[in-house]
Write an enzyme that holds these catalytic residues in place. Structure first.
Site, mmCIF file in Angstrom:
data_model
loop_
_atom_site.group_PDB
_atom_site.id
_atom_site.type_symbol
_atom_site.label_atom_id
_atom_site.label_comp_id
_atom_site.label_asym_id
_atom_site.label_seq_id
_atom_site.Cartn_x
_atom_site.Cartn_y
_atom_site.Cartn_z
ATOM 1 C CB SER A 103 52.220 20.782 14.780
ATOM 2 O OG SER A 103 53.244 20.409 15.669
ATOM 3 C CG PHE A 165 65.031 15.907 20.787
ATOM 4 C CD1 PHE A 165 65.934 14.879 20.587
ATOM 5 C CD2 PHE A 165 63.676 15.613 20.773
ATOM 6 C CE1 PHE A 165 65.495 13.583 20.375
ATOM 7 C CE2 PHE A 165 63.221 14.324 20.561
ATOM 8 C CZ PHE A 165 64.136 13.298 20.365
ATOM 9 C CE1 TYR A 197 50.133 22.165 19.554
ATOM 10 C CE2 TYR A 197 52.423 21.496 19.789
ATOM 11 C CZ TYR A 197 51.291 21.646 19.012
ATOM 12 O OH TYR A 197 51.312 21.288 17.685
ATOM 13 C CB SER A 198 52.309 17.577 25.226
ATOM 14 O OG SER A 198 53.089 16.396 25.258
ATOM 15 N N GLY A 344 52.091 24.440 11.915
ATOM 16 C CA GLY A 344 53.150 23.477 12.144
ATOM 17 C C GLY A 344 54.500 24.120 11.928
#
Length: 888
Positions: A103, A165, A197-198, A344
């Site tokens: 991220s 997922f 958060y997306s 990330g």
């Protein structure tokens, strides 16, 4: 020896070697290695607390590996690692390895969007519907009510497609298009109102950047961030599942029936993350990136201020105390202030990177995701400790006061004492608002000065000129080794080199005062500008007599222009005079000896200087060496074989990617496409945007892109040829960004000063045949063996018509010079035999050979640890290898 000028400010270095990353499974936990750390720089406290925090992750929590890199304006660079990077081999974890940064990609995407906003191509408060009509019109979502700003800040109200997922194996080896990811998200119910958060937000932001910028997000980030900052380890992997170059393997911990196993999850297709999570990078590159971002190099003050406007973030999605801006996380520090950055995470990698108020940059990299809250909390304690531990008082700012050179340092002055003893007036490097070189130097802390030298060394009392130099002083003053003068070849300017070279030199970099010097006739040093209609003299003789005549007329016109504009200066432009200038620079700096690092033409300049001024060089690196007997108007003759070899290797590479480029399914088919394009251009110039490319120019494009076997350069050539294929078919085409830069250089006067100054040196060093027919005969003798490149490497050039003859004979290079030489077997510019020739002339030299198709591997930052470590070890210790050897 380049067709295009060295663009170090844009030339990010990318790795090319792809190492196997198998899915090996360890039977039991490896015993964690103790933390390995470099000593703290002088004047800075030790980093004991950081080491303890690092060892806690791999010891107490049993994580596979953890590494930290700290870059501090006062204390320099410090790195430490604990655990292993590869459980199968036991290779230790290191902060020098590539990892998947997940991220943190979002910050790169956000910067790109904000730059486009600054250019007026995106409005942050405009709705998504303006740029992507109809994208968000289902599932109860409305693109008319979601702004670009809300995407970047995670306040859009869009769900996260990653929640669809349940297992990494569902996406690990699948390719995903952005639209498919968005479709997954829109099937989910909306999250609770407020901040959420997306990664969906950044997939959409990436699509908006592509729509507004007119090219792929990958190209936008490459052009706007990776290349200008020279992030040599950072790249978009696309569908590549392996990580290129030296990297840490990533692991997922599995506990079953009381047994712990670690699955190697290094390999994966990260198109699932794309604009929100696909990039690969290294701690070094991330520290450069966040330092540049928060230092104002990537965004205007107004845009950076908007990026830093935060809202409270959900600690369950990030961590306690965090606030989120536009792709940027703000976190308070126990030692005062806040740090800005991002994090990330993937199932097998975690990276956290940012900048503190002091300018200290920290990156922590793990190759296993913490599986407990306690381990996660300790990961964040490591980040905070690295920011707060071992800080030193800021170093004093460089003074701008003039400094006199001690007379004792200027032996052998002859009648030039006033030049050797001059006082240098150090000042900021930026000349005006458009001076990007000066801005970059100033931001790095360098200062610039003009050194006065004679135009004609035979008459030092006569006219003078100034030679421009830059200096980035050693940051580790307690262990300073001395001054190193830099030259990157070309011949071209070198003023911009110190910051970039320091980034390559590892622990040796902070110990040198690094000096860039624009050679006379180039850059800021009495630049010669003949108002050429091109940036280089290099052309091919093409496919026919008519093409040869056209290239000869072009060469004559270039020479005639220089006769009209600079006839009085040209007799004094030569490598011997540049070497004399260099020695005056040495003396004016107050140094008895200087070290030297030169590539390509820089190796010739260095060897000429060593011969003319023996005993005045300390540590010397010669990277891709010129045969002194061959430097001059015919310097490219004899390189055809290496270029043919490199072109064939590229063709094999392109054939494997025929689906992407359509140039042919076999090596021979691709080569046939190339030959067909050159023949077609000989019949009728290819129309590419505003340019007309004939058979004298197209081979120069090929030649320019064969300087390395790295994938990015190969892809650039393939994309260019795909454009030419369409042009040859009569389609209306525009050049790619890279091709536009090349054709602008080759076919316009935008870089006239570069080509004029370079040619003045080449023609000033050795005589050339004045008979154009002698060049044509030489071409025809070699055309059968190399039909594509012999007409280019042996073509007539401006030296055949030059208005000034060389004032001196070339230097007979030789003598004792214990230099470290770096050579590549497939070098297309200074072929391997040239390196061997200079090696034989310099007694005491050692040569490191790299089996690769690359020019100037050290200064390029080519991803070979053996080369880089050998050179940097020598620069640090002064000890040459015991013998010549080859790097794998």
């Amino acid at each position: 020896m380049t067709t295009t000028p060295p663009r170090r400010r844009e030339a990010a270095r990318r790795a090319v070697a792809v190492l196997a990353a198998g899915a090996a499974i360890a039977a039991a936990a490896a015993v964690p290695a103790p933390a390995r750390a470099e000593p703290a720089p002088a004047g800075c406290a030790d980093r004991a607390a950081t080491l303890r925090a690092l060892e806690r992750l791999t010891g107490t929590h049993g994580l596979t590996g953890a590494a930290v890199r700290v870059d501090d304006p006062a204390c320099g660079t410090w790195k430490a690692g604990s655990g292993v990077a590869d459980r199968r081999t036991g290779r230790p974890m290191s902060a020098d390895l590539r990892v998947r940064i997940a991220s943190i990609t979002k910050t790169f995407t956000a910067v790109t969007v904000l730059q486009l906003a600054r250019e007026g191509r995106i409005s942050l408060d405009a709705p998504v519907e303006r740029y992507l009509p109809g994208l968000l019109d289902r599932g109860g979502y409305d693109g008319r009510k979601i702004t670009v700003r809300s995407l970047l800040r995670h306040t859009s109200g869009l769900p996260d497609y990653t929640d669809t997922f349940s297992d990494p194996d569902e996406y690990r080896f699948r390719h995903f298009e952005p639209g498919e990811l968005i479709d997954r998200a829109l099937k989910l119910p909306p999250p609770r109102p407020g901040w959420h958060y997306s990664t969906t937000n950044y997939i959409i932001a990436g699509l908006i950047a592509e729509k507004a910028g007119g090219r792929s997000l990958e190209d936008e980030v490459q052009h706007r961030i990776i290349r200008p900052l020279r992030l040599r380890d950072t790249y978009w992997p696309g569908d590549e599942t392996r990580i290129r170059g030296a990297h840490a393997h990533g692991y997922m911990r599995e506990e079953r029936d009381g047994t712990v196993r670690w699955n190697d999850y290094t390999e994966m297709n990260t198109t699932m993350g794309w604009a929100g999570g696909a990039l690969i990078s290294s701690p070094r590159d991330l520290n450069v990136f966040f330092g540049a971002l928060m230092g104002g190099r990537l965004l205007s003050p107004a845009m950076l201020a908007q990026m830093r406007q935060t809202v409270p973030a959900d600690p369950d999605r990030i961590w306690d105390g965090a606030a989120y801006g536009l792709g940027l996380i703000e976190t308070p520090l126990r030692c005062g202030g806040t740090w800005w950055g991002h994090a990330g995470g993937l199932p097998s990698y975690v990276t956290v990177s940012g900048v503190a108020p002091s300018g200290r940059r920290v990156t922590v990299a793990l190759n296993e995701n913490p599986s407990t809250q306690e381990a996660f909390d300790d990961q964040m304690r490591l980040v905070e400790t690295a920011f707060c531990d071992g800080a030193a008082a800021p170093a004093a700012a460089p003074t701008g006061a003039p400094v006199a050179a001690p007379a004792a340092a200027t032996t052998g002055k002859g009648g030039l004492a006033r030049f050797y003893d001059q006082r240098l007036d150090w000042k900021k490097c930026t000349l005006d608002a458009g001076d990007e070189v000066g801005k970059e130097l100033d931001k790095a802390g360098a200062r610039c000065a003009d050194v006065t030298v004679p135009l004609d060394y035979r008459r030092p009392e006569g006219r003078t000129i100034t030679v421009a130099i830059s200096r980035l002083k050693a940051s580790d003053r307690a262990h300073r080794i001395g001054t190193m003068i830099l030259n990157g070849g070309g011949p071209g300017p070198a003023l911009d080199m110190p910051p970039y070279m320091r980034s390559l030199m590892g622990k040796a970099g902070p110990r040198y005062d690094l000096v860039g010097m624009d050679p006379r006739s180039l850059g800021r040093s009495a630049a010669v500008d003949c108002h050429w209609p091109a940036g280089t003299w290099i052309r091919s003789a093409g496919e026919s007599r008519r093409s040869f005549d056209r290239s000869a007329a072009f060469a004559k016109d270039l020479a005639d222009r220089c006769a009209r504009t600079d006839a009085g200066v040209l007799p004094h432009i030569s490598t011997r005079n540049i070497a004399r200038d260099m020695d005056i620079v040495r003396g004016a700096l107050g140094e008895r000896k200087v070290s030297y690092n030169g590539a390509s033409y820089g190796t010739y300049l260095g060897s000429v200087y060593a011969t003319m001024f023996p005993g005045r060089l300390d540590r010397v690196v010669l990277d891709s060496s010129v045969d002194p007997a061959g430097f001059g108007p015919r310097l490219l003759a004899g390189t055809e074989g290496a270029n043919d070899h490199a072109l064939a290797a590229w063709a094999a590479w392109a054939a494997k990617r025929d689906a992407a480029y359509g140039l042919g399914g076999t090596r021979d088919e691709v080569l046939g496409t190339v030959r067909g394009l050159v023949r077609a251009a000989g019949g009728k110039p290819l129309a590419v945007g505003p340019y007309r490319v004939d058979d004298t120019v197209l081979p120069a494009v090929l030649f320019n892109d064969l300087g390395t076997d790295e994938d990015q350069a190969r892809a650039t050539l393939a994309e260019s040829l795909r454009v030419f294929v369409k042009a040859a078919a009569g389609e209306s085409v525009q050049p790619t960004k890279e091709l536009d830069e090349e054709l602008k250089f080759l076919l316009t006067g935008a870089e006239s000063v570069y080509g004029s100054g370079q040619t003045a040196i080449i023609c000033g060093d050795a005589t050339a045949s004045r008979d154009p027919e002698s060049y044509r005969r030489d071409i025809e003798r070699n055309r059968a063996a190399s039909p594509l490149f012999a007409p280019l490497t042996r073509d007539v050039n401006p030296c055949a018509f030059w208005p000034a003859r060389p004032a001196e004979r070339p230097t007979e290079v030789g003598g004792r010079l214990p230099a470290l030489m770096v050579a590549a077997t497939g070098d297309t510019r200074t072929i391997y035999a040239s390196n061997q020739a200079l090696h034989g002339l310099l007694r005491g030299s050692r040569m490191v050979t790299l089996d690769a198709d690359v020019h100037a591997p050290y200064q390029r930052g080519y991803p070979n640890a053996c080369v880089m470590d050998t050179v940097n070890g020598y620069l640090l210790t002064g000890r040459l290898p015991a013998r010549d050897f080859t790097c794998d």
